[in-house]
Design a protein around this motif. Structure first.
Motif, short mmCIF file in Angstrom:
data_model
loop_
_atom_site.label_atom_id
_atom_site.label_comp_id
_atom_site.label_asym_id
_atom_site.label_seq_id
_atom_site.Cartn_x
_atom_site.Cartn_y
_atom_site.Cartn_z
N LEU A 33 73.17 5.90 -19.27
CA LEU A 33 72.37 7.06 -19.64
C LEU A 33 71.22 7.28 -18.66
O LEU A 33 70.83 8.42 -18.39
CB LEU A 33 71.82 6.88 -21.05
N ASP A 34 70.71 6.19 -18.10
CA ASP A 34 69.58 6.32 -17.18
C ASP A 34 69.96 7.08 -15.92
O ASP A 34 69.09 7.63 -15.24
CB ASP A 34 69.06 4.92 -16.82
N ARG A 35 71.25 7.12 -15.61
CA ARG A 35 71.71 7.88 -14.44
C ARG A 35 71.39 9.37 -14.57
O ARG A 35 71.35 10.10 -13.57
CB ARG A 35 73.22 7.70 -14.25
N ALA A 40 63.17 9.05 -21.71
CA ALA A 40 63.04 7.89 -22.57
C ALA A 40 64.38 7.54 -23.22
O ALA A 40 65.21 8.42 -23.44
CB ALA A 40 61.98 8.14 -23.66
N ILE A 41 64.56 6.25 -23.50
CA ILE A 41 65.76 5.77 -24.18
C ILE A 41 65.35 4.85 -25.32
O ILE A 41 64.69 3.84 -25.10
CB ILE A 41 66.68 5.00 -23.20
N GLY A 63 63.38 -3.89 -15.55
CA GLY A 63 63.04 -2.72 -14.76
C GLY A 63 64.24 -2.05 -14.12
O GLY A 63 64.11 -1.37 -13.10
N ASP A 64 65.43 -2.26 -14.72
CA ASP A 64 66.62 -1.65 -14.10
C ASP A 64 66.95 -0.29 -14.68
O ASP A 64 68.00 0.27 -14.39
CB ASP A 64 67.84 -2.58 -14.20
N VAL A 65 66.07 0.26 -15.51
CA VAL A 65 66.17 1.66 -15.93
C VAL A 65 64.84 2.33 -15.63
O VAL A 65 63.78 1.73 -15.77
CB VAL A 65 66.53 1.83 -17.42
N GLU A 255 76.00 14.27 -13.27
CA GLU A 255 76.30 12.98 -13.89
C GLU A 255 76.54 13.10 -15.38
O GLU A 255 76.83 12.11 -16.05
CB GLU A 255 75.15 12.00 -13.64
N LEU A 256 76.39 14.31 -15.94
CA LEU A 256 76.38 14.46 -17.39
C LEU A 256 77.62 13.89 -18.06
O LEU A 256 77.53 12.98 -18.90
CB LEU A 256 76.23 15.94 -17.77
#
Length: 368
Positions: A33-35, A40-41, A63-65, A255-256
């Protein structure tokens, strides 16, 4: 106007019956999703258990998102402490505001509820977290009471009004958001959260944005308790095609579809083939009338180009293909579509199909 999209897929999806998303499942879904470039997630409800806490801890700590990692908390000290222990970037405190929920869920007066919210927001800040506030059943609350909450908590950057039971329609949503803005609520602080119990969560989200809200909770394929939430992919595409503007610009459109599909795979969630946007059947066309026209102009029978959002259009040829489709295939290959050739191609398609557009083109090249 740029609208902040905040994903609730993982947290809301985990509340559906029979779901047990593991830590690694949540991490993989959040990374997918971060792509999209979401703001926010929400990856869990820390007070629920260690799985939620560990997922948040690892996402926020590694910190990978790029998105803010959000943990939700009731307006209780225990919930906020659990969220602080999970090291969430943002702690989103939620508290009821409607009379019905105050009486039957919280068992507190309005003043008591607001005092609880104030105390827990202060504790979250003292613990080093950023804070948001969500007003449960807000869309069934007197707008004067909602406006008073925004006045009471001027330092909270986003206060979300929730349609917790999916009880509102676009007209009433637009009226409520407009009323709040007219009462002096800053649209830059106004978020919305919709459930899809009546099937209008996406429409409600678009109506709220049109009326001035600048943050919206969304969920891939509407995953969430009961009928789910406003579908991320539908909000983005509807806004991009015929909406008020803003939402689609806030994410990476290309990317959706791939990101949503990857998130669903990570959570082992399947969807009906006829699910809007993401369902396999939605961009598949077999009708002779459709395929004949779409070979010449794809937009004839589709509302948007799937490729714009990372998807793929599928034209299917076989026994159901008509003369128009056969003629179009021949014309595209530079072959004169005589009656005999059209009839022969239809026989071949019926015999060897169904097949995709590339296979059909190869068949024409090989046989004609």
């Amino acid at each position: 106007m740029t609208v902040s999209l905040r994903d609730v897929t993982i947290r809301e999806g985990a509340q559906m019956p029979g779901r047990e998303y593991g830590v690694e499942d949540r991490l993989a879904a959040a990374r997918a999703l971060d792509r999209l470039g979401l703001d926010a997630i929400q990856s869990g409800f820390p007070a629920v258990g260690e799985t939620d806490r560990e997922a948040i801890r690892r996402l926020a700590g590694d910190g990978d998102v790029d998105a803010d990692v959000v943990g939700i908390a009731r307006a209780t000290t225990g919930d906020v402490e659990a969220a602080l222990d999970a090291e969430a970037d943002v702690i989103e405190v939620f508290v009821p505001t409607s009379e019905r929920q105050l009486d039957h869920v919280l068992g507190k007066s309005r003043d008591e509820a607001m005092a609880m919210a104030a105390g827990t927001l202060d504790r979250a800040r003292d613990g080093g977290a950023a804070v948001h506030l969500t007003l449960v059943d807000g869309f069934r609350t007197d707008p004067a009471h909602l406006a008073a909450v925004y006045e009471r908590f001027p330092s909270v950057p986003t206060i979300t009004v929730a349609d917790t039971v999916g009880a509102r329609t676009p007209d009433s949503v637009r009226e409520m958001v407009t009323d709040l803005v007219d009462r002096g609520v800053d649209g830059d602080r106004l978020g919305v959260h919709f459930h899809d119990d009546m099937g209008v969560a996406v429409a409600n989200t678009l109506a709220a944005v049109d009326a001035g809200a600048t943050a919206a909770d969304v969920s891939v394929a509407s995953l969430g308790e009961r009928a789910g939430n406003a579908a991320l992919e539908r909000v983005v595409i509807a806004d991009g095609v015929d909406g008020p503007g803003g939402c689609a610009a806030a994410v990476d459109r290309t990317e959706l579809v791939p990101a949503c599909e990857a998130a669903l795979d990570a959570l082992d969630e399947s969807i009906d083939p006829r699910t809007p946007v993401l369902g396999a059947d939605v961009t598949t066309h077999e009708s002779g009338i459709h395929t004949a026209a779409m070979l010449r102009d794809p937009g004839t029978f589709e509302p948007f180009d799937p490729a714009t959002f990372g998807g793929e259009r599928r034209l299917v040829f076989g026994a159901g293909s008509g003369r128009g489709s056969a003629r179009a295939l021949l014309e595209r290959a530079g072959v004169e579509p005589t009656d005999d050739r059209v009839a022969r191609l239809l026989d071949l398609l019926a015999e060897r199909g169904p097949m995709g557009e590339r296979e059909a083109a190869a068949l024409v090249d090989a046989e004609f």
